[in-house]
Design an enzyme around this catalytic site. Structure first.
Site, PDB file in Angstrom:
ATOM      1  N   CYS A 144      -7.079   1.633  -2.370  1.00 12.32           N
ATOM      2  CA  CYS A 144      -6.326   2.468  -1.434  1.00 12.32           C
ATOM      3  C   CYS A 144      -7.214   3.609  -0.980  1.00 12.32           C
ATOM      4  O   CYS A 144      -7.431   4.568  -1.738  1.00 12.32           O
ATOM      5  CB  CYS A 144      -5.055   3.013  -2.085  1.00 12.32           C
ATOM      6  SG  CYS A 144      -4.009   3.948  -0.929  1.00 12.32           S
ATOM      7  N   CYS A 169       0.838  -1.202   0.000  1.00  7.91           N
ATOM      8  CA  CYS A 169       0.000   0.000   0.000  1.00  7.91           C
ATOM      9  C   CYS A 169       0.871   1.250   0.000  1.00  7.91           C
ATOM     10  O   CYS A 169       0.841   2.069   0.925  1.00  7.91           O
ATOM     11  CB  CYS A 169      -0.950   0.016   1.196  1.00  7.91           C
ATOM     12  SG  CYS A 169      -2.362   1.132   0.951  1.00  7.91           S
TER      13      CYS A 169
END
Length: 399
Positions: free
Chosen positions: A341, A164
């Site tokens: 995200c 991420c």
């Protein structure tokens, strides 16, 4: 351990999100001989670490005991893997134990390489530097960002694979919102260092760039952290115009990352491939050379962006395919490269970025494409709903 105990039909390496949830899915499909190798005593919900650093979540709600989240009927081997021998259907453990298996699922996550940037590890021991990629350092970051009243704060995102990667920006936006609310933002210089051409990906850049301009953030694209001198509180940033020396009052770093060292040294990565991640068919998640080996999550050489949000679909695909193989059938389920995200762009709003492995928008709700716009509802979902879903539904294999 007896010879009978030392063999399992399905052996899972890693007791994080991927390992726990795929084991739970397999148990629900009727597989009754599963073991998970995981050395840690605590299980962490890492997506909330950026909220901890940003001051919108307590650290305590991100952690539970590993035993508490272990699926019923699954054996927990509290040990660490040191080597994998797929030709012998075996793994070696730190304790010296050797475990054999019929099917192996590799999902140990990714390792943080603090030593790859000179001075970075040492900086983490000083009062002015932190990171929201480790539990204790996220709490440290929260205090540093909260207490800053003036000066320069630098946020960095590493080059190369990272879990991420866009999360490097999340505490920055929350901190800027807080500084604005407390009247000190105009006295703080905020620098964000990213290796990419833009803030993130084309479908979402407009929203992020609007917030970057709103907060007065200096965005350094195509740039990386090269060195940290904690004695002088100075960093060297490598960018398109050469190295730049910057003083910092607070430094918050997303560290460089790579596959675990034991995995790099194994035969599971593709020959000649960089990174050391497990070679898999990116759609079935099965190893092309060792059909009894599977991988998912950050340790798998899939084509998607590495993130926890990809695991829900990956665990569903892998569990379906492995269940079919155990019944003598061919795998049919396909992973579509989905990743997500949620960018916390303030202390109360989120830009919900869902995309595929080509970087194109891939909304879960196709007719609601405006989810990528800044939204209070998305923040509520990310901060309050998803943690409940994680502990109660994802880790139990229900969604």
């Amino acid at each position: 351990m007896s010879e009978q105990q030392a063999h399992h039909q399905v052996l899972v390496i890693g007791g994080g999100n991927g390992g726990i949830s795929v084991a739970a899915r397999l148990r629900r499909s009727g597989v009754d001989d599963i073991a998970i190798v995981e050395p840690r005593e605590q299980h962490l919900y890492k997506p909330l670490f950026s909220h901890v650093a940003g001051g919108t979540a307590r650290a305590g709600i991100t952690v539970r005991s590993q035993r508490e989240v272990m699926p019923k009927g699954v054996e927990w081997i509290q040990d660490a893997v040191t080597a994998v021998q797929p030709d012998a259907n075996a793994v070696l453990l730190e304790s010296g134990e050797r475990i054999t298996f019929d099917q192996l699922i590799v999902c140990p996550g990714i390792q943080l390489d603090w030593g790859r940037v000179p001075g970075l590890a040492e900086a983490m021991q000083t009062p002015a530097a932190a990171s929201h990629y480790e539990f204790e350092l996220a709490q440290k970051a929260s205090l540093l960002l909260r207490d800053l009243k003036e000066g320069t704060v630098i946020f960095t995102q590493p080059d190369g694979p990272a879990s991420c990667a866009g999360a490097a920006q999340k505490p920055m936006y929350q901190a800027c919102d807080y500084w604005r609310a407390t009247g000190v933002l105009d006295r703080i210089r905020v620098v964000m260092v990213v290796p990419t051409e833009t803030a993130f990906l084309a479908p979402f850049d407009r929203e992020l760039e609007r917030k970057i301009e709103e907060y007065g953030i200096e965005l350094r694209t195509r740039s990386v952290l090269l060195r940290v001198d904690s004695a002088t509180q100075e960093v060297v940033i490598g960018g398109p115009d050469g190295p730049e020396h910057l003083h910092y009052d607070v430094l918050n770093v997303e560290p460089p990352q790579s596959a675990p060292d034991w995995l790099k040294a194994s035969v599971l990565p593709a020959p000649g491939a960089s990174g050391g991640f497990v070679e898999v068919d990116p759609r079935t998640l099965r190893h092309p050379r060792f059909p009894h080996v599977w991988a998912l999550g950050d340790a798998a050489a899939t084509t998607n962006s590495k993130c926890g949000g990809a695991l829900r679909k990956q665990t569903w695909v892998l569990a379906r395919n492995l269940s079919r193989v155990l019944r003598g059938k061919e795998p049919k389920a396909r992973y579509d490269g989905y990743a997500v995200c949620p960018f916390t762009v303030s202390r109360s709003t989120v830009v919900w970025a869902e995309f595929d492995d080509a970087g194109k928008q891939k909304p879960t709700i196709p007719f609601f494409r405006r989810m990528y716009r800044e939204s209070r509802l998305s923040w509520v979902f990310d901060r309050h709903v998803l943690p409940w879903v994680y502990w109660n539904l994802i880790l139990t294999g229900r969604v």
